[in-house]
Scaffold this active site. Structure first.
Site, PDB file in Angstrom:
ATOM      1  N   GLU A 259     -14.521 -20.460  11.676  1.00 19.09           N
ATOM      2  CA  GLU A 259     -14.661 -19.148  11.008  1.00 19.09           C
ATOM      3  C   GLU A 259     -13.541 -18.214  11.432  1.00 19.09           C
ATOM      4  O   GLU A 259     -12.921 -17.547  10.620  1.00 19.09           O
ATOM      5  CB  GLU A 259     -16.011 -18.497  11.365  1.00 19.09           C
ATOM      6  N   ARG A 285       4.701   4.648 -11.112  1.00 14.01           N
ATOM      7  CA  ARG A 285       4.218   6.029 -11.042  1.00 14.01           C
ATOM      8  C   ARG A 285       5.364   6.976 -10.678  1.00 14.01           C
ATOM      9  O   ARG A 285       6.068   6.748  -9.692  1.00 14.01           O
ATOM     10  CB  ARG A 285       3.112   6.123  -9.975  1.00 14.01           C
ATOM     11  N   GLN A 296      10.150   7.459   1.098  1.00 15.83           N
ATOM     12  CA  GLN A 296       9.855   6.605   2.258  1.00 15.83           C
ATOM     13  C   GLN A 296       8.398   6.743   2.702  1.00 15.83           C
ATOM     14  O   GLN A 296       7.829   5.810   3.255  1.00 15.83           O
ATOM     15  CB  GLN A 296      10.778   6.967   3.422  1.00 15.83           C
TER      16      GLN A 296
END
Ligand SMILES: Cc1cc2nc3c(=O)[nH]c(=O)nc-3n(C[C@H](O)[C@H](O)[C@H](O)COP(=O)(O)OP(=O)(O)OC[C@H]3O[C@@H](n4cnc5c(N)ncnc54)[C@H](O)[C@@H]3O)c2cc1C
Length: 398
Positions: A259, A285, A296
């Site tokens: 796991e 965008r 940045q």
């Protein structure tokens, strides 16, 4: 070597290919398939209603993913660990239903693997073909309300009788329990000796005295139901026992190593999808007459998602390489779990900020990714427990 895709002439080359090639054909093939075959228009509604997607599960079974790691003699594909991980990583990348992906990875890497490693020949022949086909769903039940990180302090008992055992107690947070056909249960056959008295059992859903609770709504991964299971004088035969009495802790420990090392594989795939979406949005965008990705303040956090994704991927395939070589991999597995879960949580949070209001509303799925990808810091052993393992292996005092 494997049956689905041939990726190298030896285990070493295979795992090196996986590690070096983020666009590995085995991974890309599954991602491309999942993007269309598992594109469910009702995902948002199912997430709201906490509904498991049965048709999606069947499609995953038909694609052979549930069978990938299971040996051919038990109805599986007999693929290597690396090929299986590449497939599951592709599943996480292509499928937006992160709950369905967790259900798949838990079934393949925790439940089926434990049965294949530790169950008797009869038990394997009874359950593995059904698990491989997807005609049976299984759950792995260790945690209880009072025993989580301290898993071996469980209080569920299995009392020996002339014909078998009687289970009493309650398991908590059992993934897939509301839809499962069988359970791998850990219970104490000898509470006086603590972890050395824990045993493991395979119990079918319809066993009298096994009571499955209601699905418990949760923050994320809502399309994978989970529930408590109560045992009220639940009588099971001797043949339900896996391995020897008292070997439950070893079975659990081996399952946990798998796991830790690999359960986050679907999440690592999903994190790459989160990264892809953030890059696309950063390019498209515009604010202040330029793409926001030119700032940045946006591009550097996205670079951070890339670092988290790449480093957790490398650690996971390193753990796979060690396990395929038969080398102890406890440190690598703990590092893999810690890196994957923390990278997913911080990456999904970064993506939400990058998307502004579109990140925060439901319809774009970005907030759902954050809810889903945050679960990894808890299930499969919380982050603090991974750090404890790492510290102990470094030789720090316990
Ligand atoms: C989505 C999901 C699916 C799950 N599926 C399953 C399943 O299928 N089967 C199953 O058996 N269980 C399952 N679990 C349970 C999971 O394994 C436990 O939640 C996990 O082990 C943590 O246990 P706990 O929730 O009781 O937290 P606790 O153990 O109570 O821990 C609470 C906090 O204390 C911290 N803590 C505890 N001990 C230490 C320590 N020694 N040092 C430092 N910090 C510590 C933890 O890091 C955590 O932050 C699932 C959980 C989730 C969220």
């Amino acid at each position: 070597m494997n049956n689905d895709e041939t990726v190298g002439s030896s285990d070493h080359i295979e795992v090196l290919d996986a590690l070096l090639d983020n666009e590995h054909p085995t991974k890309v093939a599954v991602a491309d398939w999942a993007r269309t075959a598992l594109d469910d228009p009702k995902l948002e509604q199912r997430d709201l209603e906490c509904t498991f997607w049965v048709e999606g599960w069947q499609a995953i079974a038909e694609r052979g993913l549930l069978a990938s790691l299971i040996a051919e003699e038990y109805g599986g594909r007999g693929n290597s660990l690396t090929t299986t991980l590449l497939q599951l990583e592709g599943l996480g990348h292509g499928c937006r239903d992160d709950g369905l992906v967790l259900a798949t990875t838990a079934q393949v890497l925790t439940l089926s693997l434990a049965i294949e490693r530790f169950a008797s020949e009869d038990q394997k022949r009874e359950w593995l073909p059904k698990l491989a086909r997807g005609s049976a769903i299984g759950s792995f039940a260790m945690s209880e309300a009072t025993s989580g990180s301290d898993a071996y302090s469980l209080t569920t008992t299995a009392t020996k009788t002339a014909d078998g055992y009687v289970l009493n107690g309650e398991k908590a947070w059992v993934t897939l329990a509301p839809v499962a056909d069988m359970f791998l249960i850990f219970a104490s056959t000898n509470p006086d000796v603590g972890r050395w008295g824990i045993s493991a059992f395979l119990v079918p859903r319809d066993t009298p005295g096994l009571i499955i609770g209601e699905n418990r709504p949760k923050m994320g991964l809502r399309t994978t139901p989970f529930a408590n299971i109560t045992f009220d004088d639940c009588v099971i035969p001797d043949s339900a026992l896996i391995g020897a009495e008292g070997s439950g802790a070893s079975i659990f420990s081996a399952s946990m190593e798998a796991e830790r090392g690999f359960l986050l594989v679907g999440t690592i795939g999903a994190l790459e999808r989160v990264l892809d979406d953030a890059v696309t949005y950063g390019r498209e965008r515009k604010q202040f007459d330029q793409p926001i990705g030119a700032f940045q303040g946006v591009s550097h956090p996205i670079a951070g998602i890339k670092l988290g994704h790449e480093s957790s991927r490398l650690l996971m395939y390193k753990a796979a390489a060690l396990q395929q070589r038969g080398t102890p991999s406890m440190m690598a597995a703990a590092l893999s779990k810690l890196a994957g879960s923390e990278a997913a949580l911080s990456g999904a949070l970064t993506a939400l900020e990058v998307h502004g209001a579109r990140g925060y509303v439901t319809e774009y799925g970005v907030e759902r990714d954050l809810r889903n990808l945050s679960g990894g810091v808890i299930y499969g052993g919380a982050s603090a427990i991974q750090k404890n393992i790492i510290a102990r292996l470094l030789g720090l005092p316990a």
